[in-house]
Design an enzyme around this catalytic site. Structure first.
Site, short mmCIF file in Angstrom:
data_model
loop_
_atom_site.label_atom_id
_atom_site.label_comp_id
_atom_site.label_asym_id
_atom_site.label_seq_id
_atom_site.Cartn_x
_atom_site.Cartn_y
_atom_site.Cartn_z
N ASN A 90 85.25 71.07 4.02
CA ASN A 90 84.76 72.30 4.63
C ASN A 90 84.56 73.43 3.63
O ASN A 90 83.70 74.29 3.82
CB ASN A 90 85.76 72.76 5.71
CG ASN A 90 85.49 74.18 6.16
OD1 ASN A 90 84.48 74.46 6.81
ND2 ASN A 90 86.38 75.09 5.80
N TYR A 156 72.63 78.46 -2.93
CA TYR A 156 73.46 77.95 -1.84
C TYR A 156 72.69 76.91 -1.03
O TYR A 156 73.21 75.82 -0.74
CB TYR A 156 73.90 79.10 -0.93
CG TYR A 156 74.56 78.66 0.35
CD1 TYR A 156 75.90 78.31 0.38
CD2 TYR A 156 73.83 78.60 1.54
CE1 TYR A 156 76.51 77.91 1.56
CE2 TYR A 156 74.43 78.21 2.72
CZ TYR A 156 75.77 77.86 2.72
OH TYR A 156 76.37 77.45 3.90
N LYS A 160 73.53 72.81 -0.50
CA LYS A 160 73.74 72.17 0.79
C LYS A 160 72.74 71.03 1.02
O LYS A 160 73.07 70.02 1.66
CB LYS A 160 73.64 73.20 1.92
CG LYS A 160 74.81 74.17 1.96
CD LYS A 160 76.14 73.46 2.18
CE LYS A 160 77.30 74.42 2.33
NZ LYS A 160 78.59 73.74 2.58
#
Length: 261
Positions: A90, A156, A160
């Site tokens: 996470n 970012y 991902k």
């Protein structure tokens, strides 16, 4: 519905963030024994106390930018449990900045936490699972940004996207051992500390979500329990998006116009 989670052993990274806390609380309430990790020991202690963790549960601070620290975390798992049944990668960071202003060091830091750490930890934990014959579930917390480039968050978003591909890669290579690897894309979580958004920005973002609200613990928790449980025993290499439609469209364009229906 998720009775098979009871008694399972789960490792959650980034446990002290908003979504990390939701995940930890959800797994705890479902009956799992938890190993929780984050960068700050004091926050981990407070989280553990608030959840009243089971006797075999434990917390361990870890620096996910440091391979030795990640391996020490995996080593603790091996010593205490032998292997986990559920791994939730996470932890993630979401710095904001234009590409032309992003230093190489900042680029490396984002990829170190968002991609390199899940790779190293999954490699170490999955090796333990294979050795112990555990047919478990690996869940990577991704983002709709993996499919929708965001201005000032391009690094970012790229990290991902790469995490999604890594998820599929582990899904392919671990399938023969009965280990599943999937990604979960939570929706916008108001109150997240990682981005430091203003109240005005938060309200503006919520107003653009097709289903009209931010993500809740139940939204994230139910999706995570599905991926962790036997209900998804035939699901691997998949991405489950639970974001109120935020990643497929926005109400920002022509929001003053209403349907003729």
């Amino acid at each position: 519905m998720f009775d098979d989670i009871k008694g399972k052993r789960a490792l959650v990274t980034g446990a002290c963030g908003v979504i990390g806390r939701w995940i930890a609380q959800t797994l705890h309430e479902a009956g799992a024994t938890l190993a929780l990790t984050d960068a700050k020991a004091s926050e981990l202690d407070a989280l553990a106390a608030s959840l009243d963790l089971r006797p075999d549960s434990f917390t361990k601070p870890a620096d996910l930018t440091d391979e030795a620290s990640i391996k020490a975390l995996a080593g603790e798992i091996g010593q205490r449990w032998g292997a986990v049944d559920i791994l939730v990668n996470n932890a993630g960071i979401y710095p904001s900045g234009f590409l032309l202003d992003t230093s190489t060091e900042e680029f490396d830091r984002i990829f170190s936490v968002n991609l390199r750490a899940p790779f190293i930890l999954t490699r170490e934990i999955a090796t333990q699972m294979v050795r112990k014959g555990v047919k478990g579930s690996i869940i990577n917390i991704s983002s709709g940004a993996s499919r929708k480039m965001r201005r000032t968050a391009c690094v970012y978003s790229t990290s991902k996207t790469a995490l999604d591909r890594l998820t599929k890669g582990f899904g392919v290579e671990l399938a023969e051992y009965g280990i599943r690897s999937n990604a979960l894309e939570p929706g916008f979580a108001a109150g997240s500390k990682v981005s430091g958004l203003t109240d005005a920005h938060i309200q503006s973002t919520i107003s653009q979500i097709p289903l009209g609200r931010p993500s809740s613990r139940e939204d994230v928790g139910n999706a995570l329990l599905y991926l962790a449980s036997d209900l998804s025993s035939y699901v691997t290499g998949a991405t489950l998006t639970v974001d109120g439609g935020n990643s497929i469209g926005s109400l920002a364009v022509h929001q003053d116009k209403k349907s003729a229906l």
